[in-house]
Scaffold this active site. Structure first.
Site, PDB file in Angstrom:
ATOM      1  N   LYS A  31      -6.676   7.784 -14.742  1.00 50.93           N
ATOM      2  CA  LYS A  31      -5.757   8.178 -13.665  1.00 50.93           C
ATOM      3  C   LYS A  31      -4.698   9.114 -14.226  1.00 50.93           C
ATOM      4  O   LYS A  31      -4.283   8.966 -15.385  1.00 50.93           O
ATOM      5  CB  LYS A  31      -5.123   6.901 -13.092  1.00 50.93           C
ATOM      6  CG  LYS A  31      -4.213   7.105 -11.885  1.00 50.93           C
ATOM      7  CD  LYS A  31      -3.758   5.755 -11.343  1.00 50.93           C
ATOM      8  CE  LYS A  31      -2.810   5.880 -10.172  1.00 50.93           C
ATOM      9  NZ  LYS A  31      -2.398   4.559  -9.633  1.00 50.93           N
ATOM     10  N   SER A  53      -3.106   3.678  -4.686  1.00 50.90           N
ATOM     11  CA  SER A  53      -2.869   5.046  -5.093  1.00 50.90           C
ATOM     12  C   SER A  53      -3.936   5.604  -6.044  1.00 50.90           C
ATOM     13  O   SER A  53      -4.013   6.816  -6.217  1.00 50.90           O
ATOM     14  CB  SER A  53      -1.511   5.121  -5.796  1.00 50.90           C
ATOM     15  OG  SER A  53      -1.533   4.348  -6.976  1.00 50.90           O
ATOM     16  N   SER A  67      -3.079  -0.933  -6.089  1.00 45.50           N
ATOM     17  CA  SER A  67      -3.680   0.396  -6.260  1.00 45.50           C
ATOM     18  C   SER A  67      -5.000   0.459  -7.014  1.00 45.50           C
ATOM     19  O   SER A  67      -5.609   1.514  -7.061  1.00 45.50           O
ATOM     20  CB  SER A  67      -2.692   1.324  -6.962  1.00 45.50           C
ATOM     21  OG  SER A  67      -1.792   1.795  -6.008  1.00 45.50           O
TER      22      SER A  67
HETATM   23  N1  GLN Z   1       0.187   0.820  -1.955  1.00 40.32           N
HETATM   24  C1  GLN Z   1       1.205   0.241  -2.760  1.00 40.32           C
HETATM   25  C2  GLN Z   1       2.426   1.126  -2.769  1.00 40.32           C
HETATM   26  O1  GLN Z   1       2.423   2.107  -2.132  1.00 40.32           O
HETATM   27  C3  GLN Z   1       0.688  -0.005  -4.135  1.00 40.32           C
HETATM   28  C4  GLN Z   1       0.794   1.118  -5.055  1.00 40.32           C
HETATM   29  C5  GLN Z   1       0.315   0.800  -6.436  1.00 40.32           C
HETATM   30  O2  GLN Z   1      -0.235  -0.269  -6.685  1.00 40.32           O
HETATM   31  N2  GLN Z   1       0.573   1.710  -7.352  1.00 40.32           N
HETATM   32  O3  GLN Z   1       3.388   0.839  -3.406  1.00 40.32           O
END
Ligand code: GLN
Length: 480
Positions: free
Chosen positions: A79, A154, A178
Site C-alpha cells: 500500500k 482505504s 481498511s
Molecule cells: N474506513 C475507515 C476510516 O475511514 C477505516 C480506515 C482505515 O482502516 N484506514 O477511517
C-alpha cells in the site's frame, strides 16, 4: 488449467524448485496482466524493471544450495503508505507528491529478507481515510468484478491487485477496517493483526493507537506465511510486542469444537443487508450442526462504536498530520512566500476534503473547551469496550459478525452523506478500538454473485487460533 491464484506460495515454491517455472516468468506474467488491467487504477506505480532484476537474482538461488527465504518468489504489492527506501510514497495524497522514502519500513525489510519480490505500490484513500477508495488524490480504484462498484477502502488498491491476479498477495493497513472491508468487497482473505503484532515503523501514521499492517491473500495459508514473516518485536516501534511469533502456517489444524459468540445487536442492526444477514445465519447453522457451540451474547455498545472511533482517530490524525506543513515534506504551495502563508496554503492545496474535515474534527475534539466532552469520554468508552471484550474471550474462542453491512456499493452512492459512509465501518472498528485480531473471509455471495465477507474475531495474540479456524471455515461448503 489452474490459475496462479489457486496456488499457495508454498505450492509455487515447489514449482520453482522443480524448474517448471521461474521467478522471472512469474514476474513477467504479472507485468503483462498489470498492463491489461490499467483501467482499474489499482497500482500507483509498478516497479517493473526492478522486479525483473530481482527475480533474475532470485532465480540464481534456485540452483544454488543457498537457504531460500520463506517468501521466495512471492510477488507482492504494498500500500502506498508503507515506506520503501528510494521509492516514492504518497499515502494517496497530493501533499506527498514526488516524495521519496529515505528508509525501509520494517515490514519491507522483512519481506525482502525472506526473498519476496515487491512489484509496486497500490492506490489508497488519502492518508488511509475512507471506506470506498473515493478519497485518493490519484483517482478511484475500480472493483475488478464490477467496475461500477467500489473496491472498499482505504486499502482498495491492495485488494484489487490481488482480486485481479496482478500479483500474488499484498499488504494493506487497517485502522478501522481498511483491510477487512476491501477484502470483503473483493472476495479475499484480509487480516488485521493484534495491535503491536506487526511493527508500524515506516507506516505513514493515520491514528497511531489503531493502525496495523496486514495481508490480503486468496487463501489462509498465504496469510499465515506472510504473518510469520512480518510479525514480531521491532526496536524501531516501541508499541510492537515481544510476544513470540508462532509458525502460523504450520499450525493451521483446528480439531476442537469452538465456542462462538454472536452479538444479536450486530445481526439486528438497521443497515444490515438481508442477504448478508442470511448468509451469516446459514454459516452459523452449519457450525452448530458440526458441533461447535454458537451462543448469543449481549453487546449493547454497538451504536457507540462509530462515534468513539471517529472522535479518537481524528484526534490522533490531527496530531499526526501536523508534520505535513509544506516545509518538511512533499508539496509546497507556489502561492506563498512567507512562513505562515506557506503552511496555510500548502496544507489547503495539498490535503483533500475528507482529510481536512478530519483534521478539523480532531482539532475540535482536542480543544480545551471540548476535550472532556469528546476526547476524554471516548477514551473511557474505549476502556469499557476493551474490558467487555476481554471478559467475553474468557468464555468464548471467537466472535463472528459480518465484515460490512452491505456488499460493494456503487461509486457515488455514499459520497454525499459522510455519516452513511462512516456507518459502513460499524462492524470493523471494534477490533481496532480494542486491539484484537480480526479476519474477513470470503464465505458467501449475494444473488448477483457479489462477495460477502464474514468476520471472525479472536482474543489478543490469538492469530494462530484465528487462522486455524479460518482454514476450517474456508473448507465448509456453504451454499453461495
Ligand atoms: N474506513 C475507515 C476510516 O475511514 C477505516 C480506515 C482505515 O482502516 N484506514 O477511517
Amino acid at each position: 488449467m489452474t490459475e496462479l491464484s489457486d496456488k499457495t506460495i508454498k505450492q509455487i515454491q515447489t514449482e520453482l524448485k522443480t524448474g517448471s517455472t521461474s521467478c522471472e516468468k512469474l514476474v513477467r506474467d504479472y507485468l503483462q496482466k498489470i498492463d491489461e488491467a490499467k483501467h482499474l487504477n489499482a497500482f500507483l506505480e509498478v516497479f517493473s524493471d526492478e522486479a525483473i532484476e530481482r527475480a533474475k537474482e532470485l532465480d540464481k538461488k534456485t540452483t544454488e544450495i543457498t537457504i531460500k527465504g520463506k517468501l521466495f518468489g512471492c510477488v507482492i504489492a504494498i500500500k502506498d503508505n508503507i515506506c520503501y527506501k528510494q521509492h516514492k510514497v504518497s499515502a494517496g495524497s497530493k501533499i506527498l507528491e514526488g516524495f521519496t522514502s529515505l528508509y525501509n519500513s520494517t515490514v519491507v525489510e522483512r519481506l525482502l529478507a525472506e526473498d519476496a519480490i515487491i512489484i509496486g505500490r497500490t492506490n489508497c484513500d488519502e492518508f488511509a481515510m475512507g471506506s470506498s477508495n473515493e478519497n485518493s488524490a490519484y483517482g478511484n480504484v475500480l472493483n475488478a468484478q464490477d467496475n461500477s462498484r467500489v473496491p472498499g477502502g482505504s486499502s482498495g488498491g491492495s485488494a484489487v491487485v490481488v482480486q485481479a491476479n496482478l500479483c500474488h498477495a499484498s499488504l494493506g493497513s487497517d485502522t478501522g477496517g481498511s483491510i477487512r472491508q476491501p477484502a470483503a468487497f473483493c472476495g479475499l482473505v484480509g487480516l488485521k493483526p493484534t495491535y503491536g503484532r506487526v511493527s508500524r515503523y515506516g507506516l505513514i501514521a493515520y491514528a497511531s493507537s489503531f493502525d496495523q499492517i496486514g495481508p490480503f491473500t486468496h487463501n489462509i495459508e498465504d496469510a499465515a506465511l506472510i504473518m510469520e514473516v512480518i510479525s514480531g518485536k521491532d526496536n524501531y516501534d516501541s508499541t510492537s510486542s515481544s510476544e513470540i511469533v508462532p509458525a502460523y502456517s504450520f499450525e493451521l489444524g483446528f480439531d476442537k469444537k469452538a465456542r462462538i459468540a454472536v452479538f444479536p445487536s450486530t445481526m439486528n442492526s438497521d443497515g444490515l443487508n438481508a442477504e448478508v444477514k442470511s448468509s451469516l445465519e446459514n454459516l452459523l447453522n452449519d457450525l452448530k450442526s458440526e458441533g461447535h457451540s454458537v451462543e448469543e451474547v449481549g453487546f449493547n455498545l454497538l451504536d457507540h462504536l462509530i462515534a468513539t472511533y471517529y472522535v479518537l482517530t481524528t484526534a490522533e490524525a490531527s496530531s499526526n498530520l501536523a508534520r505535513f506543513d509544506g516545509v518538511h515534506y512533499g508539496y509546497r504551495s507556489k502561492n506563498a512566500d512567507e512562513m505562515d502563508p506557506v503552511y496555510k496554503r500548502s496544507r489547503t492545496e495539498g490535503f483533500g476534503k475528507e482529510v481536512k474535515n478530519r483534521i478539523m474534527l480532531g482539532t475540535f475534539v482536542l480543544s480545551s473547551g471540548y476535550y472532556d466532552a469528546y476526547y476524554s469520554r471516548a477514551q473511557k468508552v474505549r476502556r469499557i469496550l476493551t474490558d467487555e471484550i476481554r471478559d467475553i474471550f474468557k468464555e468464548y474462542d471467537f466472535i463472528i459478525m459480518p465484515t460490512s453491512p452491505t456488499v460493494a456499493f456503487k461509486f457515488g452512492e455514499k459520497t454525499d452523506n459522510p455519516v452513511e459512509m462512516y456507518l459502513a465501518d460499524i462492524y470493523t472498528v471494534l477490533a481496532n478500538l480494542t486491539g484484537i485480531p480480526a479476519i474477513s473471509l470470503p464465505l458467501a455471495e449475494d444473488k448477483n454473485g457479489l462477495p460477502i465477507g464474514v468476520q471472525l474475531l479472536a482474543d489478543k495474540f490469538q492469530e494462530s487460533k484465528l487462522l486455524a479456524f479460518s482454514e476450517k471455515l474456508m473448507q465448509i461448503e456453504t451454499p453461495k
